[in-house]
Design a protein around this motif. Structure first.
Motif, PDB file in Angstrom:
ATOM      1  N   PHE A 198      22.509  30.670 -26.662  1.00 41.44           N
ATOM      2  CA  PHE A 198      21.425  30.061 -27.429  1.00 41.44           C
ATOM      3  C   PHE A 198      20.105  30.071 -26.661  1.00 41.44           C
ATOM      4  CE2 PHE A 198      18.928  26.289 -28.579  1.00 41.44           C
ATOM      5  CZ  PHE A 198      18.741  26.521 -29.924  1.00 41.44           C
ATOM      6  N   LEU A 199      20.140  29.652 -25.393  1.00 43.78           N
ATOM      7  CA  LEU A 199      18.910  29.576 -24.600  1.00 43.78           C
ATOM      8  C   LEU A 199      18.356  30.950 -24.258  1.00 43.78           C
ATOM      9  CD1 LEU A 199      19.718  26.622 -22.178  1.00 43.78           C
ATOM     10  CD2 LEU A 199      18.410  26.588 -24.309  1.00 43.78           C
ATOM     11  N   HIS A 200      19.194  31.987 -24.367  1.00 42.77           N
ATOM     12  CA  HIS A 200      18.738  33.342 -24.053  1.00 42.77           C
ATOM     13  C   HIS A 200      18.217  34.069 -25.301  1.00 42.77           C
ATOM     14  CE1 HIS A 200      20.377  32.920 -20.039  1.00 42.77           C
ATOM     15  NE2 HIS A 200      21.529  32.538 -20.561  1.00 42.77           N
ATOM     16  N   THR A 201      18.295  33.414 -26.449  1.00 38.56           N
ATOM     17  CA  THR A 201      17.824  34.013 -27.696  1.00 38.56           C
ATOM     18  C   THR A 201      16.341  33.697 -27.873  1.00 38.56           C
ATOM     19  OG1 THR A 201      19.997  33.721 -28.708  1.00 38.56           O
ATOM     20  CG2 THR A 201      18.144  34.129 -30.187  1.00 38.56           C
ATOM     21  N   ALA A 202      15.506  34.642 -27.454  1.00 33.72           N
ATOM     22  CA  ALA A 202      14.054  34.498 -27.614  1.00 33.72           C
ATOM     23  C   ALA A 202      13.576  33.122 -27.147  1.00 33.72           C
ATOM     24  CB  ALA A 202      13.667  34.734 -29.071  1.00 33.72           C
ATOM     25  N   PRO A 203      13.541  32.885 -25.819  1.00 34.94           N
ATOM     26  CA  PRO A 203      13.125  31.572 -25.311  1.00 34.94           C
ATOM     27  C   PRO A 203      11.762  31.120 -25.842  1.00 34.94           C
ATOM     28  CG  PRO A 203      14.046  32.907 -23.553  1.00 34.94           C
ATOM     29  CD  PRO A 203      13.919  33.805 -24.743  1.00 34.94           C
ATOM     30  N   ARG A 204      10.824  32.059 -25.976  1.00 36.26           N
ATOM     31  CA  ARG A 204       9.511  31.674 -26.504  1.00 36.26           C
ATOM     32  C   ARG A 204       9.616  31.207 -27.956  1.00 36.26           C
ATOM     33  NH1 ARG A 204       5.206  36.274 -24.357  1.00 36.26           N
ATOM     34  NH2 ARG A 204       5.310  35.729 -22.123  1.00 36.26           N
TER      35      ARG A 204
END
Length: 358
Positions: free
Chosen positions: A261-267
């Motif tokens: 989840f945190l690695h899915t498009a952090p911005r």
């Protein structure tokens, strides 16, 4: 249910129960909701094999829907009917807010994601910004060719931010116990409870057969409302059942997160989080205006107009005693309106012309 999956479900429930106990000891708001939600979300992100049972989640929605329906006495229904215009304004506000949030997401991320085709990016940002149910918005987004992973992540994060932020804000401000018309029935009657469970269960099954959204919440809610409006006080819903329902609903939200989840498009996630806080502040302003116009308390109006889920906001109103019938009516009407209108709005705004631009 496979044995291994059953073990994961039980382990997740034990973690949620421990987190609820810790929140009870710390006197946090909504301990049966916030504690399990945060604990299971963090465990899921850390890679723990958390799991949620769909039948348990449905039972939780069934219980909460039934409990909320008991608030709709004839006097309360007359009160809610008298502010229909405020509900209509809140629906228009939700549609405008969701569209504006989607526009903002497009402006921030379209140039950063050149690998996503413009049409798919428009659909992704539009449905990610819409103030509706996560599963329903994700399905609509999929039919429009959007990036469903980004849409689902946006709605999951928005729900967590709203569900955690508002109760803490209410507790710190001392806004609770403002209920003017508490439910008429307070005693638990075993026979009446069994009849109520049977009738509301049938309501849930009918809604599911009709293909309605949130059938195990809306069906029991409508049936319980019918009994209450008719003056049939069968039984109250036991407190332990409401607490257990909050816990399983929180677990079902928490398991949506994963290590990826945190690695899915952090911005993307960062802008969704900041945008959610901005929406909460804007909703606070609208809530004060509606409170001034209707004479209801601003805290009730904030829960009624906030960009959270119907079950989560109704539970917050129930636990903190902040105008449960009003909050439920606003949220239910908004949910129905958004589900009916958000798809046609997308087609009208973006697909009416091949040269349309967001």
């Amino acid at each position: 249910m496979p044995f291994r999956f059953l073990v994961r479900v039980l382990a997740t429930l034990l973690l949620a129960l421990a987190a609820a106990g810790a929140c009870l000891a710390l006197h946090t708001p909504l301990p049966w909701m916030i504690g399990p939600l945060l604990a299971v979300s963090l465990a899921s992100i850390a890679g723990a094999p958390t799991a949620s049972s769909t039948p348990l989640r449905n039972a939780g929605q069934w219980t909460i829907g039934t409990a909320l329906g008991l608030y709709f006495t004839p006097h309360v229904v007359a009160l809610v009917a008298g502010i229909w215009w405020a509900i209509a304004l809140a629906i228009a506000w939700a549609l405008l807010l969701g569209w504006g949030f989607g526009r903002r997401l497009y402006g921030l991320h379209a140039s950063r994601m050149p690998h996503v085709p413009p049409r798919a990016m428009r659909a992704t940002t539009y449905f990610a910004g819409a103030i509706g149910g996560a599963s329903e918005m994700t399905l609509l987004a999929e039919s429009a060719g959007a990036r469903t992973d980004l849409v689902a992540a946006a709605h999951s994060l928005r729900l967590v931010v709203v569900t955690v932020t508002i109760p803490f804000a209410m507790q710190w401000s001392g806004l609770q116990g403002l209920e003017i018309n508490p439910p008429g029935v307070r005693e638990v009657n075993a026979g009446g409870l069994a009849l109520l469970a049977l009738a509301t269960g049938i309501g849930g099954l009918v809604m599911r057969a009709l293909g309605r959204t949130n059938p195990w919440f809306i069906g029991p809610l409508l049936v319980a409302m019918g009994f209450t409006i008719a003056g049939q006080s069968l039984s109250a819903v036991p407190t332990w059942m409401s607490n257990a329902a909050q816990l399983v609903i929180a677990v079902s939200l928490g398991v949506r997160f994963s290590r990826e989840f945190l690695h899915t498009a952090p911005r993307w996630l960062g802008s969704v989080a900041l945008g959610t806080f901005a929406m909460l502040m804007l909703c606070g302003g609208v809530a004060w205006l509606l409170a001034w116009a209707t004479g209801l308390h601003p805290a009730t109006m904030l829960l009624s107009t906030s960009p959270g889920g119907i079950a989560e906001m109704a539970i917050t109103a129930k636990v903190l005693q902040l105008g449960v019938p009003v909050v439920t009516a606003f949220q239910v009407c908004r949910l129905v309106a958004v589900l009916l209108l958000v798809g046609p709005m997308f087609r009208w705004i973006y697909l009416r012309s091949k040269t349309a631009r967001p």
